[in-house]
Design a protein around this motif. Structure first.
Motif, PDB file in Angstrom:
ATOM      1  N   VAL A   1       0.889  -1.157   0.000  1.00 21.11           N
ATOM      2  CA  VAL A   1       0.000   0.000   0.000  1.00 21.11           C
ATOM      3  C   VAL A   1       0.925   1.205   0.000  1.00 21.11           C
ATOM      4  N   TYR A   2       0.864   1.980  -1.078  1.00 27.64           N
ATOM      5  CA  TYR A   2       1.823   3.060  -1.280  1.00 27.64           C
ATOM      6  C   TYR A   2       1.154   4.126  -2.121  1.00 27.64           C
ATOM      7  N   GLU A   3       1.826   5.225  -2.341  1.00 28.39           N
ATOM      8  CA  GLU A   3       1.250   6.276  -3.160  1.00 28.39           C
ATOM      9  C   GLU A   3       1.135   5.806  -4.608  1.00 28.39           C
ATOM     10  N   ALA A   4      -0.021   6.046  -5.184  1.00 26.92           N
ATOM     11  CA  ALA A   4      -0.334   5.555  -6.522  1.00 26.92           C
ATOM     12  C   ALA A   4       0.670   5.975  -7.593  1.00 26.92           C
ATOM     13  N   PRO A   5       1.132   7.237  -7.635  1.00 29.33           N
ATOM     14  CA  PRO A   5       2.076   7.596  -8.695  1.00 29.33           C
ATOM     15  C   PRO A   5       3.355   6.766  -8.657  1.00 29.33           C
ATOM     16  N   GLN A   6       3.856   6.475  -7.468  1.00 31.46           N
ATOM     17  CA  GLN A   6       5.065   5.671  -7.373  1.00 31.46           C
ATOM     18  C   GLN A   6       4.808   4.244  -7.843  1.00 31.46           C
ATOM     19  N   CYS A   7       3.666   3.692  -7.465  1.00 34.18           N
ATOM     20  CA  CYS A   7       3.326   2.332  -7.912  1.00 34.18           C
ATOM     21  C   CYS A   7       3.146   2.301  -9.427  1.00 34.18           C
ATOM     22  N   ARG A   8       2.441   3.286  -9.960  1.00 29.36           N
ATOM     23  CA  ARG A   8       2.206   3.339 -11.408  1.00 29.36           C
ATOM     24  C   ARG A   8       3.523   3.491 -12.166  1.00 29.36           C
ATOM     25  N   HIS A   9       4.398   4.347 -11.656  1.00 31.15           N
ATOM     26  CA  HIS A   9       5.686   4.547 -12.314  1.00 31.15           C
ATOM     27  C   HIS A   9       6.493   3.248 -12.307  1.00 31.15           C
ATOM     28  N   TRP A  10       6.542   2.585 -11.189  1.00 29.16           N
ATOM     29  CA  TRP A  10       7.297   1.343 -11.082  1.00 29.16           C
ATOM     30  C   TRP A  10       6.771   0.318 -12.085  1.00 29.16           C
TER      31      TRP A  10
ATOM     32  N   ALA B   1      -2.397  25.170 -18.768  1.00 27.94           N
ATOM     33  CA  ALA B   1      -2.180  24.978 -20.211  1.00 27.94           C
ATOM     34  C   ALA B   1      -1.840  23.519 -20.506  1.00 27.94           C
ATOM     35  N   MET B   2      -1.024  22.911 -19.658  1.00 19.90           N
ATOM     36  CA  MET B   2      -0.654  21.505 -19.859  1.00 19.90           C
ATOM     37  C   MET B   2      -1.870  20.587 -19.724  1.00 19.90           C
ATOM     38  N   GLN B   3      -2.762  20.914 -18.822  1.00 17.70           N
ATOM     39  CA  GLN B   3      -3.975  20.107 -18.692  1.00 17.70           C
ATOM     40  C   GLN B   3      -4.879  20.290 -19.908  1.00 17.70           C
ATOM     41  N   GLU B   4      -4.982  21.518 -20.392  1.00 19.49           N
ATOM     42  CA  GLU B   4      -5.861  21.800 -21.518  1.00 19.49           C
ATOM     43  C   GLU B   4      -5.346  21.239 -22.841  1.00 19.49           C
ATOM     44  N   ASP B   5      -4.031  21.292 -23.074  1.00 19.45           N
ATOM     45  CA  ASP B   5      -3.512  20.857 -24.376  1.00 19.45           C
ATOM     46  C   ASP B   5      -3.114  19.383 -24.430  1.00 19.45           C
ATOM     47  N   GLY B   6      -3.321  18.665 -23.340  1.00 17.82           N
ATOM     48  CA  GLY B   6      -3.036  17.230 -23.342  1.00 17.82           C
ATOM     49  C   GLY B   6      -1.627  16.852 -22.906  1.00 17.82           C
ATOM     50  N   THR B   7      -0.790  17.839 -22.628  1.00 19.22           N
ATOM     51  CA  THR B   7       0.576  17.543 -22.204  1.00 19.22           C
ATOM     52  C   THR B   7       0.584  16.751 -20.897  1.00 19.22           C
ATOM     53  N   ALA B   8      -0.277  17.112 -19.953  1.00 15.59           N
ATOM     54  CA  ALA B   8      -0.326  16.399 -18.671  1.00 15.59           C
ATOM     55  C   ALA B   8      -0.699  14.933 -18.885  1.00 15.59           C
ATOM     56  N   ASP B   9      -1.644  14.675 -19.786  1.00 22.73           N
ATOM     57  CA  ASP B   9      -2.020  13.281 -20.084  1.00 22.73           C
ATOM     58  C   ASP B   9      -0.857  12.530 -20.728  1.00 22.73           C
ATOM     59  N   ALA B  10      -0.139  13.190 -21.625  1.00 18.06           N
ATOM     60  CA  ALA B  10       1.005  12.548 -22.279  1.00 18.06           C
ATOM     61  C   ALA B  10       2.085  12.205 -21.260  1.00 18.06           C
ATOM     62  N   ILE B  11       2.323  13.099 -20.345  1.00 17.17           N
ATOM     63  CA  ILE B  11       3.307  12.823 -19.281  1.00 17.17           C
ATOM     64  C   ILE B  11       2.829  11.666 -18.417  1.00 17.17           C
ATOM     65  N   GLY B  12       1.545  11.656 -18.103  1.00 15.68           N
ATOM     66  CA  GLY B  12       0.992  10.556 -17.307  1.00 15.68           C
ATOM     67  C   GLY B  12       1.167   9.218 -17.987  1.00 15.68           C
ATOM     68  N   ARG B  13       0.913   9.174 -19.280  1.00 19.91           N
ATOM     69  CA  ARG B  13       1.089   7.913 -20.018  1.00 19.91           C
ATOM     70  C   ARG B  13       2.562   7.503 -20.063  1.00 19.91           C
ATOM     71  N   ARG B  14       3.435   8.482 -20.249  1.00 14.00           N
ATOM     72  CA  ARG B  14       4.875   8.185 -20.367  1.00 14.00           C
ATOM     73  C   ARG B  14       5.460   7.672 -19.062  1.00 14.00           C
ATOM     74  N   TRP B  15       5.155   8.341 -17.957  1.00 12.12           N
ATOM     75  CA  TRP B  15       5.811   8.035 -16.697  1.00 12.12           C
ATOM     76  C   TRP B  15       4.982   7.166 -15.751  1.00 12.12           C
ATOM     77  N   PHE B  16       3.678   7.127 -15.936  1.00  9.20           N
ATOM     78  CA  PHE B  16       2.831   6.391 -15.012  1.00  9.20           C
ATOM     79  C   PHE B  16       1.940   5.360 -15.702  1.00  9.20           C
ATOM     80  N   GLY B  17       2.085   5.225 -17.011  1.00 13.26           N
ATOM     81  CA  GLY B  17       1.325   4.214 -17.727  1.00 13.26           C
ATOM     82  C   GLY B  17      -0.137   4.547 -17.901  1.00 13.26           C
ATOM     83  N   MET B  18      -0.536   5.769 -17.600  1.00  5.81           N
ATOM     84  CA  MET B  18      -1.930   6.161 -17.748  1.00  5.81           C
ATOM     85  C   MET B  18      -2.026   7.682 -17.729  1.00  5.81           C
ATOM     86  N   PRO B  19      -3.107   8.226 -18.309  1.00  8.05           N
ATOM     87  CA  PRO B  19      -3.293   9.676 -18.223  1.00  8.05           C
ATOM     88  C   PRO B  19      -3.668  10.066 -16.806  1.00  8.05           C
ATOM     89  N   HIS B  20      -3.509  11.353 -16.504  1.00 10.42           N
ATOM     90  CA  HIS B  20      -3.857  11.796 -15.152  1.00 10.42           C
ATOM     91  C   HIS B  20      -5.336  11.633 -14.989  1.00 10.42           C
TER      92      HIS B  20
END
Length: 151
Positions: free
Chosen positions: A82-91, A132-151
């Motif tokens: 049981v840990y913080e989700a971003p760390q688990c997703r990144h791993w 701006a990152m949330q609106e233009d999809g950059t945040a989702d792209a980062i989420g997919r790249r580093w956490f395997g899913m969009p924010h």
């Protein structure tokens, strides 16, 4: 560049951070928090995840970091993390889902912020960049790249 990367990472955390998810081996019958009693669980002492486990009278094995916890999981020394989700997703995103899987709901959603001195001239530009990152999809792209899913 590092500053921009830091902002990007903070944006991802702001959008997706949760306190904890259970990570278990794919063959496990753990499907969520109700399956945790009686299991050997690992988490970081003093974390939000540890507080959640303590509030539910669930003992845990203290670990210093996710790498230690995942090693214990792979070796069969524990049954869940049981840990913080971003760390688990990144791993999992970096190693693939063959060793473990995220299961169950978000136990306790949490949000992070960026601390700045009072009156900092960086507050407005950072907020504008994050929106701006949330609106233009950059945040989702980062989420997919580093956490395997969009924010």
């Amino acid at each position: 560049m590092l500053w921009l990367l830091g902002i990007v990472m903070i944006a991802q955390f702001t959008a997706t951070v949760t306190a904890a998810l259970t990570v278990d081996q794919l063959r496990s019958d753990i499907r969520g928090p109700n399956d945790l009693p009686g299991r050997t669980i690992a988490t970081a002492p003093g974390s939000i995840a540890a507080a959640w486990l303590q509030a539910h009278d669930l003992p845990f094995v203290p670990v210093s970091d996710t790498e230690h916890a995942y090693g214990m999981l792979v070796r069969g020394e524990i049954q869940a993390i049981v840990y913080e989700a971003p760390q688990c997703r990144h791993w999992l995103a970096m190693r693939g889902p063959s060793m473990a899987a995220l299961v169950g709901p978000v136990f306790r959603p949490e949000h992070y912020g960026i601390a700045l001195p009072p009156g900092s001239p960086l507050r407005k530009p950072i907020n504008v960049a994050l929106l701006a990152m949330q609106e233009d999809g950059t945040a989702d792209a980062i989420g997919r790249r580093w956490f395997g899913m969009p924010h």
